[in-house]
Design a protein around this motif. Structure first.
Motif, PDB file in Angstrom:
ATOM      1  N   ALA A  82      68.506 -51.526  -4.214  1.00 40.83           N
ATOM      2  CA  ALA A  82      69.429 -51.241  -5.275  1.00 40.83           C
ATOM      3  C   ALA A  82      69.154 -49.990  -6.021  1.00 40.83           C
ATOM      4  O   ALA A  82      69.984 -49.273  -6.336  1.00 40.83           O
ATOM      5  N   PHE A  97      68.441 -60.501  -4.692  1.00 42.60           N
ATOM      6  CA  PHE A  97      68.747 -59.193  -4.519  1.00 42.60           C
ATOM      7  C   PHE A  97      67.359 -58.239  -4.409  1.00 42.60           C
ATOM      8  O   PHE A  97      66.780 -58.411  -4.997  1.00 42.60           O
ATOM      9  N   ARG A 146      69.989 -46.998  -3.621  1.00 41.12           N
ATOM     10  CA  ARG A 146      71.205 -46.834  -3.512  1.00 41.12           C
ATOM     11  C   ARG A 146      71.983 -46.169  -4.710  1.00 41.12           C
ATOM     12  O   ARG A 146      72.933 -45.341  -4.662  1.00 41.12           O
ATOM     13  N   SER A 168      65.342 -59.848 -10.202  1.00 40.58           N
ATOM     14  CA  SER A 168      66.040 -59.514  -8.744  1.00 40.58           C
ATOM     15  C   SER A 168      65.500 -60.668  -7.702  1.00 40.58           C
ATOM     16  O   SER A 168      66.293 -60.962  -6.922  1.00 40.58           O
ATOM     17  N   ASP A 217      77.527 -59.968  -9.317  1.00 43.12           N
ATOM     18  CA  ASP A 217      78.146 -59.444  -8.186  1.00 43.12           C
ATOM     19  C   ASP A 217      77.824 -58.148  -7.736  1.00 43.12           C
ATOM     20  O   ASP A 217      76.692 -57.760  -8.561  1.00 43.12           O
ATOM     21  N   ASP A 218      78.278 -57.286  -6.860  1.00 42.50           N
ATOM     22  CA  ASP A 218      77.634 -56.073  -6.637  1.00 42.50           C
ATOM     23  C   ASP A 218      77.722 -55.149  -7.744  1.00 42.50           C
ATOM     24  O   ASP A 218      76.737 -54.316  -7.646  1.00 42.50           O
ATOM     25  N   THR A 219      78.617 -55.229  -8.373  1.00 44.43           N
ATOM     26  CA  THR A 219      78.436 -54.251  -9.719  1.00 44.43           C
ATOM     27  C   THR A 219      77.346 -54.528 -10.439  1.00 44.43           C
ATOM     28  O   THR A 219      76.656 -53.291 -10.871  1.00 44.43           O
ATOM     29  N   VAL A 264      74.627 -55.661  -9.345  1.00 42.22           N
ATOM     30  CA  VAL A 264      73.367 -54.907  -8.730  1.00 42.22           C
ATOM     31  C   VAL A 264      73.350 -53.623  -8.683  1.00 42.22           C
ATOM     32  O   VAL A 264      72.315 -52.985  -8.773  1.00 42.22           O
ATOM     33  N   GLN A 265      74.438 -52.808  -8.573  1.00 43.69           N
ATOM     34  CA  GLN A 265      74.546 -51.304  -8.808  1.00 43.69           C
ATOM     35  C   GLN A 265      73.869 -51.109 -10.116  1.00 43.69           C
ATOM     36  O   GLN A 265      73.284 -50.007  -9.951  1.00 43.69           O
ATOM     37  N   CYS A 273      74.566 -53.271 -17.704  1.00 39.74           N
ATOM     38  CA  CYS A 273      74.053 -54.457 -16.979  1.00 39.74           C
ATOM     39  C   CYS A 273      74.260 -55.897 -17.725  1.00 39.74           C
ATOM     40  O   CYS A 273      74.704 -56.720 -17.111  1.00 39.74           O
TER      41      CYS A 273
END
Length: 165
Positions: free
Chosen positions: A81, A76, A84, A71, A119-121, A123-124, A109
């Motif tokens: 994360a 990030f 969230r 990370s 991308d944000d996917t 990271v989520q 992942c």
């Protein structure tokens, strides 16, 4: 659980060891091996004939340490994360089955990391994986922050363990 300060310190240690020469998928592979090692500790703990002292907490710390390093490397916030991700639900109360659920999140992942850029996917999904490991540690009575600190202290003493840099 605030991991950012520890993540930055750990990332700097990995850099000093000369180990930041891996791709994201290689880093995820190393996280996968730590998940497998943690699950192996479950077998060892349950196998009385092996007279094994469980190192489940240490192996769970290793999972998070690898995640923390990635990370920071990719810029990030792992804590954000994981926050969230919210609460995770479990399909099973069996520890081995719960590690299977950890592996499913890890697989998600790895699939998301196959793109040209994270991308944000990703990271989520990574946050969900971190949240699942943190939740599992809490459910099993593992003080994960303490285990991470302890493992970092051990790593500082061990250094590269004779591996060439």
């Amino acid at each position: 659980m605030q991991l950012n300060e520890l993540a930055i310190r750990h990332h700097a240690w990995v850099e000093r060891m000369g180990w930041h020469n891996t791709s994201v998928l290689e880093s995820l592979g190393l996280i996968g091996t730590e998940i497998a090692e943690a699950d192996e500790e479950v077998f060892a703990f349950l196998d009385a004939a092996r007279r094994h002292t469980s190192k489940l907490g240490e192996e769970m710390a290793d999972i998070l340490l690898r995640m923390m390093d990635l990370s920071v490397d990719k810029g990030f916030d792992l804590t954000a994360a994981a926050d969230r991700a919210g609460e995770v639900s479990w399909r099973s109360d069996n520890l081995h089955a719960q590690f299977t659920e950890v592996f499913v999140d890890w697989k998600n992942c790895a699939n998301a990391a196959r793109k040209a850029e994270l991308d944000d996917t990703f990271v989520q999904l990574f946050g969900k994986l971190a949240r699942r490991v943190m939740t599992l540690a809490t459910m099993r009575g593992v003080d994960l922050l303490e285990e991470i600190r302890r493992k970092m202290a051990i790593n500082d003493v061990r250094g590269t363990r004779g591996r060439p840099i």
